[in-house]
Every structure is written in C-alpha cells, then in structure tokens.
Write a protein that holds these residues in place. Sequence first.
Motif, short mmCIF file in Angstrom:
data_model
loop_
_atom_site.label_atom_id
_atom_site.label_comp_id
_atom_site.label_asym_id
_atom_site.label_seq_id
_atom_site.Cartn_x
_atom_site.Cartn_y
_atom_site.Cartn_z
N VAL A 213 -15.04 4.79 3.85
CA VAL A 213 -13.98 4.71 4.97
C VAL A 213 -13.18 4.29 3.74
O VAL A 213 -13.11 3.30 3.11
CB VAL A 213 -13.90 3.13 5.83
N LEU A 214 -11.53 4.38 4.34
CA LEU A 214 -10.65 4.12 3.08
C LEU A 214 -9.64 3.36 4.23
O LEU A 214 -9.03 2.81 5.44
CB LEU A 214 -9.86 4.79 3.41
N GLY A 215 -8.26 2.62 3.28
CA GLY A 215 -7.98 1.32 4.39
C GLY A 215 -6.42 1.58 4.07
O GLY A 215 -6.21 2.25 3.32
N LEU A 216 -5.95 1.39 5.12
CA LEU A 216 -4.04 1.27 5.68
C LEU A 216 -3.78 0.28 6.24
O LEU A 216 -3.94 -0.07 6.75
CB LEU A 216 -3.85 2.66 5.86
N SER B 79 -7.54 12.22 4.66
CA SER B 79 -8.91 11.22 5.01
C SER B 79 -10.16 11.81 4.99
O SER B 79 -10.93 11.83 4.59
CB SER B 79 -8.81 9.85 5.13
N TRP B 80 -9.36 12.86 6.08
CA TRP B 80 -10.88 13.32 6.99
C TRP B 80 -10.82 15.00 6.35
O TRP B 80 -12.03 15.07 6.11
CB TRP B 80 -9.89 14.24 8.51
N ARG B 81 -10.13 15.32 5.26
CA ARG B 81 -10.56 16.48 5.14
C ARG B 81 -10.97 16.23 3.50
O ARG B 81 -12.04 16.78 3.03
CB ARG B 81 -8.88 17.11 3.96
N LEU C 286 -10.20 6.44 8.14
CA LEU C 286 -9.47 5.75 8.04
C LEU C 286 -9.00 4.49 8.78
O LEU C 286 -9.67 4.54 9.89
CB LEU C 286 -8.41 6.55 8.25
N MET C 287 -9.48 3.22 8.45
CA MET C 287 -9.34 2.08 9.21
C MET C 287 -7.66 1.47 8.88
O MET C 287 -6.87 1.45 7.94
CB MET C 287 -10.53 0.65 8.68
N GLY D 221 -11.03 1.76 -1.14
CA GLY D 221 -9.70 1.91 -1.27
C GLY D 221 -8.95 1.12 -0.46
O GLY D 221 -9.04 1.92 0.70
N LEU D 222 -7.95 1.05 -0.55
CA LEU D 222 -6.26 0.68 0.52
C LEU D 222 -5.36 0.82 -0.35
O LEU D 222 -5.15 0.33 -1.71
CB LEU D 222 -6.80 -0.98 0.13
N ALA D 223 -4.62 1.63 1.30
CA ALA D 223 -3.11 1.80 0.46
C ALA D 223 -2.60 0.54 1.41
O ALA D 223 -2.94 0.57 2.58
CB ALA D 223 -2.59 3.06 1.09
#
Length: 408
Positions: free
Chosen positions: A64-67, A144-146, A151-152, A174-176
């Motif tokens: 999972v990646l974060g925004l 993220s899907w690719r 994505l959270m 990781g976080l944006a």
Amino acid sequence: MTKAPTVYDVAAHAGVSIATVSRVLRRPDDVRPETRARVLDSVRSLGYVPSGAARGLAGRRHGVLGLFLPGHDGIDLPEPDWERVADASRIPLIDDREGRPTPPAPTGTHTGTGTDAAIDAPRTASNPANLYFDEVLRGAEVESWRRGFALMVAAGRGSSREVMLNDIAGRVDGLAVLAQTVPDDLLAHVSRRIPVVVLADSRPGDELDHVSVDNAAGMRALTEFVLGRAAGGAREPGDARGPVADLVYVAGPGDSPDEADRHRGFDQAVAAATAAATRQGHGPVRVRVERGDFSREGGRRAGEALVASSAPLPQAVVCANDQSALGVLDAFVAHGVDVPGRVAVTGFDGIEAGRFSTPRLTTVRQPMNDLGRVAVRTIVTRLTDPTAPPQRVTLPVEVLLRESCPAR
C-alpha cells in the motif's frame, strides 16, 4: 540498524501509560493539551511511527502507498440533513435560478409526502471539491495500480494533522505529501521510517524526494502575454505610448509554496516590463495585490472588492489559481463587467471547470495527473534503492489562451 522504538518506549519517555499514548494517537481531542503535547514530543524525539512501519523495515511490505492531503476541503463539509436521510420519500423542488436571494434557514420541517411544493430551500455555503487534488489523486491511483500497489488517502489539518500523518505512515510502504501546510520537521520525522515524496514544493534544503511543476516560469510566461495584450488594449487610436499596464494579482495563501513560486514569476515579468518601459521613457507597470486563498469564494470576494473600489478597474486580473479566477469571473459577470473587453482575467492550474466558464478561462495548465503518477513512480524507485541521491523532478507547464484573455 537500530531497533525501532515501540509504544512502550514512547510511554516511558513521556511518563504516561500506554493507554494514554494510544488515545493521543487515535483520539487526540480526548487528551489534555499538555499531556498530548508531551506525548507527541516523545513520538518525534524517538522517531516512533505507529502500526506496521517496523515490520516494513524488516522486509515485510504492506503493498500500500499513501497520499496525504493536508487541509482538504471535504473536512469542512456541513453535516447531512439526517431527517431527510431517514425519510427519502420527500423530494423537495428547490428554486436554484441564478440571482435568487438566499432565504433564511427554515424553522420547521417539510410537510406532506411525495414531492414537496417548490420552495426556496436554504443553500449551504459553497465548498466544492478541490479539483486540483482530484487530478493528482487520479494520477496516483492509476500509477499505483499499474505497479501493483493499493493507494490509501488521508487528510488532516490543525491539531489532527500530526496524528493523521503518523497513522497513515504506519500503514503504508511510502507516502506522497502535498507540502502546502506540513511543517518540515513533521516530514523529516516520517521520512526516518518510510520513503516520503513531497509534491508541489520546489524549495531546496532537505534530503527528501520532490516532484513539482515549473510554477514560476509558467506564471512569468502568462504575465508577459497579459502585459503585452493589456497594453495593446489600453491604447487609444493614435496613442503612441509604450506598453504601460495596470494589473491586479490575486494571490494565494501566504504559506503555499505554489503561491510563492507563482508570485515570483509574476513579479519577474512585471519587473522586466517596467525596465523596458523605463528605457523607452514610459512609466512603470502599476500593480495591486488582492489576497486570496485559492478558493472560488476567495476569488469572488476579490472581484467584489475591485468592483466596489473607488479606483478604476484594472486592465487585467492575474489570479494565482483557477478557482480564484473563476470567483473573479463570478463577481464581474454579476456586475456586468465585460470580460475581456474591459478587464482580462487569467488563472493557473488548468482544471476542467475553466473550459466551461463564461468566458472560458485563459490559464497555465500544469500536469496535475502526472504529478500523482510521477510521485508514485518516485516512491517505488526509492523503495528499490533507498540509498540513491534525492530526486527533484520539475514537470513542464503550458499556457492555454482562451476567451477570458485571448490572443489578438
């Protein structure tokens, strides 16, 4: 690698119970301010991140990646009309024509069943979704899907911001972060545990990865065009005066890196035009600044102030973003100000709403979708190679000439 701090370490460091630490991290408003501050100081000092970040350090990823979107508009949406939610059989007919006055809030309830008679229902304050964030989010979701990640998305402001940021950091690999209102020390704290990419902030001085657009160059190019067009429009037949213009700049929030870069580009264009005019024996470009907040309502207030002012209207209004420019257009249209015949109006961002305004909005289009996609790509690169030098990616922009300030 040193052992990651635990909730027990935070409790001992702050001199409180584990339950108190948990309350601070999940329900901060339930804890006395002095205790909350002491616990958060310990969290920062120890570099503690809740939940699964330590497992990620050991090689176990969440997938999972974060925004993180600080100050997202949706936080302040009004409460739903729970009475209507419970009884969907009543369908009011609301008079929503342009120019209708906003009536006072009703003191009773709707009567009857089925479709209600036409009413002047109270309108809640305008609080549209931030279209800029929507585009960034869409790009982050696709990339993220690719790359095989979920994505959270989280948002926070005020006292909840640090708690929310810590919480999402413990759930993602990781976080944006939209850097608009996140303090540098808070970003540095989170980056000690997971990769952090900062969006829309080109300022030097840290070791984080950054993805931004060329705000200054875009605004400079747009303002140079506006100055040339406005000056041309100001001349009377036979007037040999040089390119002297009268501009208003509708600024964004003072703590926004985007505003700082765009204002700098605007000032650079004005300074160059003033220097050229001086060399030709003409007066300087006249500039007034109206403070805005990147919202349509803030732009509307700025437009109303210009119309109500005893000073003549400027030749052009250059806005720091599209939402502000759309608000200025709202005010000018309401007062019969001819755009662009009397005043030209421009924005910055390139949101879809600008294509459908009346007149359509001249603007600088930034690649908002690409911002999200490049941010995700940068996080994945950092996960693959944690020791690589910090990346600073600047995406190009383009000026779109439309009817609100067309080419001559």
